[in-house]
Structures are given as structure tokens and as C-alpha cells.
Design a protein around this motif. Structure first.
Motif, PDB file in Angstrom:
ATOM      1  N   GLU A   2       0.866  -1.182   0.000  1.00  0.00           N
ATOM      2  CA  GLU A   2       0.000   0.000   0.000  1.00  0.00           C
ATOM      3  C   GLU A   2       0.902   1.231   0.000  1.00  0.00           C
ATOM      4  OE1 GLU A   2      -3.492  -0.194   2.727  1.00  0.00           O
ATOM      5  OE2 GLU A   2      -2.528  -2.042   3.414  1.00  0.00           O
ATOM      6  N   THR A   3       0.883   1.979  -1.087  1.00  0.00           N
ATOM      7  CA  THR A   3       1.838   3.087  -1.224  1.00  0.00           C
ATOM      8  C   THR A   3       1.625   4.206  -0.204  1.00  0.00           C
ATOM      9  OG1 THR A   3       0.416   4.084  -2.918  1.00  0.00           O
ATOM     10  CG2 THR A   3       2.212   2.664  -3.671  1.00  0.00           C
ATOM     11  N   ASN A   4       0.404   4.341   0.312  1.00  0.00           N
ATOM     12  CA  ASN A   4       0.150   5.378   1.312  1.00  0.00           C
ATOM     13  C   ASN A   4       0.246   4.826   2.739  1.00  0.00           C
ATOM     14  OD1 ASN A   4      -2.122   3.814   1.203  1.00  0.00           O
ATOM     15  ND2 ASN A   4      -3.557   5.532   1.484  1.00  0.00           N
ATOM     16  N   ARG A   5       0.615   3.568   2.851  1.00  0.00           N
ATOM     17  CA  ARG A   5       0.755   2.945   4.179  1.00  0.00           C
ATOM     18  C   ARG A   5       1.885   1.900   4.110  1.00  0.00           C
ATOM     19  NH1 ARG A   5      -2.563   1.958   8.803  1.00  0.00           N
ATOM     20  NH2 ARG A   5      -2.116  -0.076   9.746  1.00  0.00           N
ATOM     21  N   ILE A   6       3.097   2.388   3.922  1.00  0.00           N
ATOM     22  CA  ILE A   6       4.262   1.516   3.771  1.00  0.00           C
ATOM     23  C   ILE A   6       4.764   1.114   5.155  1.00  0.00           C
ATOM     24  CG2 ILE A   6       6.618   1.360   2.867  1.00  0.00           C
ATOM     25  CD1 ILE A   6       5.784   3.609   0.879  1.00  0.00           C
ATOM     26  N   SER A   7       4.930  -0.178   5.351  1.00  0.00           N
ATOM     27  CA  SER A   7       5.379  -0.681   6.648  1.00  0.00           C
ATOM     28  C   SER A   7       6.873  -0.985   6.610  1.00  0.00           C
ATOM     29  CB  SER A   7       4.607  -1.962   7.003  1.00  0.00           C
ATOM     30  OG  SER A   7       5.116  -2.535   8.197  1.00  0.00           O
ATOM     31  N   VAL A   8       7.611  -0.338   7.508  1.00  0.00           N
ATOM     32  CA  VAL A   8       9.053  -0.569   7.649  1.00  0.00           C
ATOM     33  C   VAL A   8       9.297  -1.148   9.032  1.00  0.00           C
ATOM     34  CG1 VAL A   8      11.333   0.509   7.706  1.00  0.00           C
ATOM     35  CG2 VAL A   8       9.604   1.340   6.096  1.00  0.00           C
ATOM     36  N   ARG A   9      10.019  -2.254   9.068  1.00  0.00           N
ATOM     37  CA  ARG A   9      10.292  -2.898  10.358  1.00  0.00           C
ATOM     38  C   ARG A   9      11.791  -2.921  10.646  1.00  0.00           C
ATOM     39  NH1 ARG A   9       6.247  -5.881  12.833  1.00  0.00           N
ATOM     40  NH2 ARG A   9       4.262  -5.917  11.697  1.00  0.00           N
ATOM     41  N   LEU A  10      12.121  -2.413  11.814  1.00  0.00           N
ATOM     42  CA  LEU A  10      13.481  -2.492  12.324  1.00  0.00           C
ATOM     43  C   LEU A  10      13.511  -3.506  13.460  1.00  0.00           C
ATOM     44  CD1 LEU A  10      14.429   1.306  12.551  1.00  0.00           C
ATOM     45  CD2 LEU A  10      14.689  -0.229  10.629  1.00  0.00           C
ATOM     46  N   ARG A  11      14.661  -4.130  13.670  1.00  0.00           N
ATOM     47  CA  ARG A  11      14.787  -5.109  14.744  1.00  0.00           C
ATOM     48  C   ARG A  11      14.625  -4.412  16.103  1.00  0.00           C
ATOM     49  NH1 ARG A  11      18.752  -6.186  10.969  1.00  0.00           N
ATOM     50  NH2 ARG A  11      18.433  -8.113   9.791  1.00  0.00           N
ATOM     51  N   ASN A  12      13.826  -5.024  16.960  1.00  0.00           N
ATOM     52  CA  ASN A  12      13.586  -4.519  18.315  1.00  0.00           C
ATOM     53  C   ASN A  12      12.952  -3.135  18.346  1.00  0.00           C
ATOM     54  OD1 ASN A  12      14.854  -6.860  19.446  1.00  0.00           O
ATOM     55  ND2 ASN A  12      16.852  -5.910  19.059  1.00  0.00           N
ATOM     56  N   MET A  13      12.163  -2.841  17.299  1.00  0.00           N
ATOM     57  CA  MET A  13      11.431  -1.577  17.276  1.00  0.00           C
ATOM     58  C   MET A  13      10.020  -1.828  16.767  1.00  0.00           C
ATOM     59  SD  MET A  13      13.837   1.588  16.063  1.00  0.00           S
ATOM     60  CE  MET A  13      12.393   2.669  16.133  1.00  0.00           C
ATOM     61  N   PRO A  14       9.094  -0.937  17.128  1.00  0.00           N
ATOM     62  CA  PRO A  14       7.723  -1.102  16.639  1.00  0.00           C
ATOM     63  C   PRO A  14       7.642  -0.880  15.136  1.00  0.00           C
ATOM     64  CG  PRO A  14       7.979   1.008  17.734  1.00  0.00           C
ATOM     65  CD  PRO A  14       9.248   0.250  17.987  1.00  0.00           C
ATOM     66  N   PRO A  15       6.589  -1.397  14.484  1.00  0.00           N
ATOM     67  CA  PRO A  15       6.404  -1.153  13.045  1.00  0.00           C
ATOM     68  C   PRO A  15       6.296   0.343  12.766  1.00  0.00           C
ATOM     69  CG  PRO A  15       4.931  -2.871  13.818  1.00  0.00           C
ATOM     70  CD  PRO A  15       5.528  -2.254  15.041  1.00  0.00           C
ATOM     71  N   ILE A  16       6.825   0.776  11.636  1.00  0.00           N
ATOM     72  CA  ILE A  16       6.851   2.191  11.265  1.00  0.00           C
ATOM     73  C   ILE A  16       6.118   2.371   9.947  1.00  0.00           C
ATOM     74  CG2 ILE A  16       8.394   4.067  10.548  1.00  0.00           C
ATOM     75  CD1 ILE A  16      10.472   2.484  12.452  1.00  0.00           C
ATOM     76  N   LEU A  17       5.276   3.394   9.871  1.00  0.00           N
ATOM     77  CA  LEU A  17       4.507   3.672   8.666  1.00  0.00           C
ATOM     78  C   LEU A  17       5.083   4.878   7.923  1.00  0.00           C
ATOM     79  CD1 LEU A  17       0.812   3.154   9.850  1.00  0.00           C
ATOM     80  CD2 LEU A  17       2.375   1.511   8.822  1.00  0.00           C
ATOM     81  N   LEU A  18       5.257   4.725   6.594  1.00  0.00           N
ATOM     82  CA  LEU A  18       5.708   5.815   5.735  1.00  0.00           C
ATOM     83  C   LEU A  18       4.742   5.948   4.571  1.00  0.00           C
ATOM     84  CD1 LEU A  18       9.544   4.999   5.465  1.00  0.00           C
ATOM     85  CD2 LEU A  18       8.465   6.632   7.012  1.00  0.00           C
ATOM     86  N   SER A  19       4.828   7.082   3.871  1.00  0.00           N
ATOM     87  CA  SER A  19       4.012   7.297   2.679  1.00  0.00           C
ATOM     88  C   SER A  19       4.936   7.550   1.488  1.00  0.00           C
ATOM     89  CB  SER A  19       3.090   8.500   2.871  1.00  0.00           C
ATOM     90  OG  SER A  19       2.328   8.717   1.701  1.00  0.00           O
ATOM     91  N   SER A  20       4.548   7.044   0.305  1.00  0.00           N
ATOM     92  CA  SER A  20       5.405   7.145  -0.885  1.00  0.00           C
ATOM     93  C   SER A  20       5.644   8.583  -1.320  1.00  0.00           C
ATOM     94  CB  SER A  20       4.797   6.351  -2.047  1.00  0.00           C
ATOM     95  OG  SER A  20       3.526   6.862  -2.393  1.00  0.00           O
ATOM     96  N   ASP A  21       4.738   9.512  -0.957  1.00  0.00           N
ATOM     97  CA  ASP A  21       4.921  10.908  -1.365  1.00  0.00           C
ATOM     98  C   ASP A  21       5.700  11.727  -0.328  1.00  0.00           C
ATOM     99  OD1 ASP A  21       2.989  10.901   0.564  1.00  0.00           O
ATOM    100  OD2 ASP A  21       1.546  12.124  -0.538  1.00  0.00           O
ATOM    101  N   GLN A  22       6.141  11.069   0.753  1.00  0.00           N
ATOM    102  CA  GLN A  22       6.927  11.757   1.788  1.00  0.00           C
ATOM    103  C   GLN A  22       8.105  10.880   2.229  1.00  0.00           C
ATOM    104  OE1 GLN A  22       6.478  14.714   3.316  1.00  0.00           O
ATOM    105  NE2 GLN A  22       4.474  15.384   2.618  1.00  0.00           N
TER     106      GLN A  22
END
Length: 279
Positions: free
Chosen positions: A212-232
Motif C-alpha cells: 500500500e503506497t500510502n501505508r508503507i510498513s518498515v520494520r526495524l529489529r527490536n522496534m515497533p512497526p513504522i509507517l511511511l508514505s510514498s509521497d513523503q
């Protein structure tokens, strides 16, 4: 008896000599033409013998820049043969094209040297950048791709040699093909941004899902899931870097487990608790 002489036409001596000279000129020109033709035929024959003789046979092939493939494999794909191929008949473009069919080869630069009768091959290889879980022939595997999304190889899920690669979301594809879908290309772009702008995060990066380009999920080890957007993306990665540095200093990452961190909006970071349905 009376003899009567008929008058003979007068032929000037000059005309007789002139006619003889012209005949000699024609003979000379004809001889020169035949001589020139003989020389040309002889030259072509000798030239043909030289061009097809062992004198111009390929004597050596050198390969540089190869890491993934052995030199013998690259030479085999080149289609060249020492002591058989003639150096002047080697097509650099055709040789490069054959070598570039290997999945890990991004570019092959081929040059030939007439005096030394050698061919030099300079290789630029593609680098493993990410892995994509998918199903190939009813078998779950990882597709190993480079920074542009070219499929380099399939790897078993249990192959530990690719553990360091970041996992991104995508669909199965043929070896050597390029994945051009948005989710793959955006995932690779985020990976590149993090590597260039937030190097300390790169080693902690576990996965990227840009389905989902407006709800990109990035996961780092030992950190909560992070949401990004393709236009930012650039803005979001910069904020992620600052936030990661803060958590590292405070050593509070464990307190955030179970929450989403939303970096999609300008001027703020939103913390969203998980609902029971997992969203």
C-alpha cells in the motif's frame, strides 16, 4: 608498248609514324591494365591467406571485475576460442551481449588488441540488495534481487547466507527479469534512502512492505512497526533517523513494542496502539 601509270595517293610520312605510335600506346595501356589486374588479384589472394592464417588467431583472453562468476564461465559464455578465432573477426558487441545474459552481469566491456592478439573483458556485476519471499513452482523461496529489481537467483528459505538481506514485498518472476511493480521499486527506493541518509538504521532494517503506497510498513529489529508514505519518503526517512537516535540514547525501544509509529504526516509522529484485530 605504251605504259600508263595510275597516280598513287600521297601519304605523308608523318601520318604513318603517328599511326604506329598510337598502336604502341594502345598495346602499352593494355599491358598496364593486365599488369594492374594481376597485381590486384595477387594482393587479394595473399591478403586472404594472411587474414585466415594462424598469424591472426586469438592468443589470450583476460577477464577483470568478476566476483560471482569464475573466469572460465565468463570465457565460456563469451563464445571465444583461443587458437581458433581470428582477432579481426571478433565482434566486441556480440561478445558483450552474450556475457550479459548471465544474471549477475550488469555490463561487459570488451576490447580487442590486434598486435597482441588478445581480447580483454571488463565485468561490472550486479550486487545482491534484497530478498523477496514468493512461490516458484509450488515451492516457497526467496528471490534475490539487485538495487534495480533484477532477479539474480532463487534461494531456499533455510539458506542462512542471505540472512543479512532486507526482505521486501513482491511477486515471483523469472530469473534475469526486472521487477517493475510499485511495491518492489518503492521498497528498493526506501532501502537506498535509508542506506544513504540513515546508515546506522540500515543494519537494523528487517523488512519493507510497500503493498500500500500510502501505508508503507518498515520494520526495524527490536522496534515497533513504522509507517511511511510514498509521497513523503525522504521526509519520513529523516524523521525515522532522528527518532531511532532518540530511542537508542534513551534505550526505550522495548516500551514501544505493540504500537505503530506513523511518520506519514508533516510536523508530527503519531503513536497508534494495536487493536485486537491486529490493525
Amino acid at each position: 608498248n605504251m605504259r600508263i601509270y595510275a597516280p598513287q595517293p600521297y601519304v605523308p610520312l608523318f601520318n604513318v609514324k603517328s599511326s604506329g605510335i598510337q598502336t604502341n600506346k594502345k598495346v602499352c595501356i593494355s599491358q598496364l591494365v593486365w599488369l594492374a589486374l594481376a597485381i590486384v588479384i595477387t594482393f587479394l589472394h595473399v591478403n586472404n591467406i594472411i587474414l585466415n592464417s594462424a598469424i591472426l588467431q586469438l592468443k589470450e583472453i583476460t577477464v577483470q571485475g568478476n566476483i560471482h562468476y569464475a573466469q572460465d564461465k565468463i570465457i565460456d559464455f563469451s563464445g571465444l576460442h583461443i587458437n581458433y578465432d581470428l582477432i579481426h573477426q571478433v565482434s566486441e558487441q556480440e561478445v558483450a551481449s552474450r556475457i550479459e545474459k548471465l544474471n549477475y552481469i550488469e555490463k561487459a566491456t570488451v576490447s580487442k588488441h590486434y598486435l597482441r592478439k588478445t581480447v580483454s573483458i571488463n565485468i561490472t556485476e550486479r550486487k545482491k540488495t534484497a530478498k523477496i519471499p514468493c512461490i516458484i513452482g509450488e515451492k516457497p523461496v526467496f528471490m534475490i534481487v539487485d538495487q534495480h529489481g533484477y532477479v539474480l537467483e532463487y534461494s531456499n528459505l533455510v539458506d542462512l547466507s542471505h540472512n543479512s538481506l532486507v526482505e521486501i514485498a513482491g511477486e515471483g518472476a523469472e530469473l534475469g527479469s526486472q521487477l517493475v511493480s510499485k511495491q518492489v521499486q518503492i521498497g528498493l527506493k526506501i532501502l537506498d534512502l535509508i542506506q544513504k541518509r540513515a546508515g546506522e538504521i540500515f543494519t537494523e532494517l528487517d523488512s519493507i512492505d510497500a503493498s500500500e503506497t500510502n501505508r508503507i510498513s518498515v520494520r526495524l529489529r527490536n522496534m515497533p512497526p513504522i509507517l511511511l508514505s510514498s509521497d513523503q519518503l525522504v521526509f519520513g526517512v529523516n524523521k525515522l533517523k532522528l527518532f531511532f537516535q532518540h530511542l537508542k540514547r534513551e534505550k526505550t525501544a522495548d516500551k514501544w513494542i505493540g504500537a505503530y509509529l506513523d511518520f506519514r504526516f508533516d510536523g508530527a509522529v503519531y503513536l497508534m496502539e494495536r487493536k485486537q484485530d491486529g490493525n
